[in-house]
Design a protein around this motif. Structure first.
Motif, PDB file in Angstrom:
ATOM      1  N   UNK A 131      13.495  68.338  36.092  1.00 36.55           N
ATOM      2  CA  UNK A 131      12.094  68.220  36.478  1.00 36.55           C
ATOM      3  C   UNK A 131      11.847  68.581  37.941  1.00 36.55           C
ATOM      4  N   UNK A 132      12.877  69.008  38.647  1.00 38.67           N
ATOM      5  CA  UNK A 132      12.738  69.427  40.034  1.00 38.67           C
ATOM      6  C   UNK A 132      12.790  68.266  41.011  1.00 38.67           C
ATOM      7  N   UNK A 133      13.313  68.537  42.218  1.00 44.81           N
ATOM      8  CA  UNK A 133      13.469  67.498  43.243  1.00 44.81           C
ATOM      9  C   UNK A 133      12.129  66.912  43.652  1.00 44.81           C
ATOM     10  N   UNK A 134      11.071  67.697  43.568  1.00 45.09           N
ATOM     11  CA  UNK A 134       9.742  67.222  43.955  1.00 45.09           C
ATOM     12  C   UNK A 134       8.841  66.995  42.737  1.00 45.09           C
ATOM     13  N   UNK A 135       9.460  66.905  41.549  1.00 40.59           N
ATOM     14  CA  UNK A 135       8.701  66.665  40.328  1.00 40.59           C
ATOM     15  C   UNK A 135       8.041  67.896  39.746  1.00 40.59           C
ATOM     16  N   UNK A 136       8.334  69.056  40.320  1.00 46.87           N
ATOM     17  CA  UNK A 136       7.801  70.327  39.811  1.00 46.87           C
ATOM     18  C   UNK A 136       8.961  71.058  39.143  1.00 46.87           C
ATOM     19  N   UNK A 145       0.485  57.184  36.300  1.00 44.35           N
ATOM     20  CA  UNK A 145       1.588  56.221  36.211  1.00 44.35           C
ATOM     21  C   UNK A 145       1.713  55.628  34.804  1.00 44.35           C
ATOM     22  N   UNK A 146       0.611  55.196  34.233  1.00 44.95           N
ATOM     23  CA  UNK A 146       0.637  54.604  32.897  1.00 44.95           C
ATOM     24  C   UNK A 146       1.114  55.577  31.838  1.00 44.95           C
ATOM     25  N   UNK A 147       0.732  56.837  31.979  1.00 41.25           N
ATOM     26  CA  UNK A 147       1.171  57.869  31.048  1.00 41.25           C
ATOM     27  C   UNK A 147       2.685  58.038  31.116  1.00 41.25           C
ATOM     28  N   UNK A 148       3.211  58.101  32.335  1.00 43.12           N
ATOM     29  CA  UNK A 148       4.656  58.274  32.499  1.00 43.12           C
ATOM     30  C   UNK A 148       5.429  57.091  31.919  1.00 43.12           C
ATOM     31  N   UNK A 149       4.948  55.877  32.175  1.00 49.52           N
ATOM     32  CA  UNK A 149       5.602  54.691  31.610  1.00 49.52           C
ATOM     33  C   UNK A 149       5.625  54.798  30.093  1.00 49.52           C
ATOM     34  N   UNK A 181       7.874  55.943  37.365  1.00 49.53           N
ATOM     35  CA  UNK A 181       6.481  56.320  37.133  1.00 49.53           C
ATOM     36  C   UNK A 181       5.673  56.239  38.429  1.00 49.53           C
ATOM     37  N   UNK A 182       5.904  55.195  39.209  1.00 53.22           N
ATOM     38  CA  UNK A 182       5.191  55.040  40.480  1.00 53.22           C
ATOM     39  C   UNK A 182       5.552  56.176  41.440  1.00 53.22           C
ATOM     40  N   UNK A 183       6.820  56.533  41.463  1.00 53.93           N
ATOM     41  CA  UNK A 183       7.260  57.626  42.339  1.00 53.93           C
ATOM     42  C   UNK A 183       6.608  58.947  41.957  1.00 53.93           C
ATOM     43  N   UNK A 184       6.726  59.333  40.709  1.00 54.38           N
ATOM     44  CA  UNK A 184       6.174  60.621  40.297  1.00 54.38           C
ATOM     45  C   UNK A 184       4.655  60.647  40.378  1.00 54.38           C
ATOM     46  N   UNK A 185       4.003  59.527  40.118  1.00 55.43           N
ATOM     47  CA  UNK A 185       2.539  59.472  40.237  1.00 55.43           C
ATOM     48  C   UNK A 185       2.099  59.612  41.697  1.00 55.43           C
TER      49      UNK A 185
END
Length: 103
Positions: free
Chosen positions: A41-46, A60-64, A96-100
């Protein structure tokens, strides 16, 4: 004259009283845990590849929900199953919090 409280206000009060607050994760702890995720998913989430989704900026809720669905087998993916198997609910909330938090 008797005053009444509108039903919508009563409904809102009821929902806020009886629905537990979502526990927000710790983005810093999620960043530390995301090292394994970065491979796809990439170091920066991309994501560097069209096969895997970007995680940066997702809700965040979606990722969880999605991570838990992979973990409990509701969503099936041979690559994701071993990645999420050992995650705790706290790990999932933190990721989830991190990626959001990423743009």
């Amino acid at each position: 004259m008797k005053k009444t409280i509108p039903l919508t206000i009563l409904s809102a009060i009821f929902m806020l009283t009886f629905i537990p607050a979502a526990q927000a994760g710790d983005p810093e702890a999620g960043k530390a845990k995301s090292v394994v995720c970065a491979a796809c998913h990439g170091a920066d989430g991309i994501s560097p590849n069209d096969l895997w989704p970007n995680l940066a900026g997702q809700k965040e809720g979606y990722l969880v929900k999605q991570i838990k669905a992979f973990k409990n087998g509701e969503r099936k993916d041979p690559s994701m199953a071993p990645m999420v198997a050992a995650l705790t609910d706290e790990d999932i909330a933190n990721l989830a919090a991190y990626y959001a938090s990423l743009k």
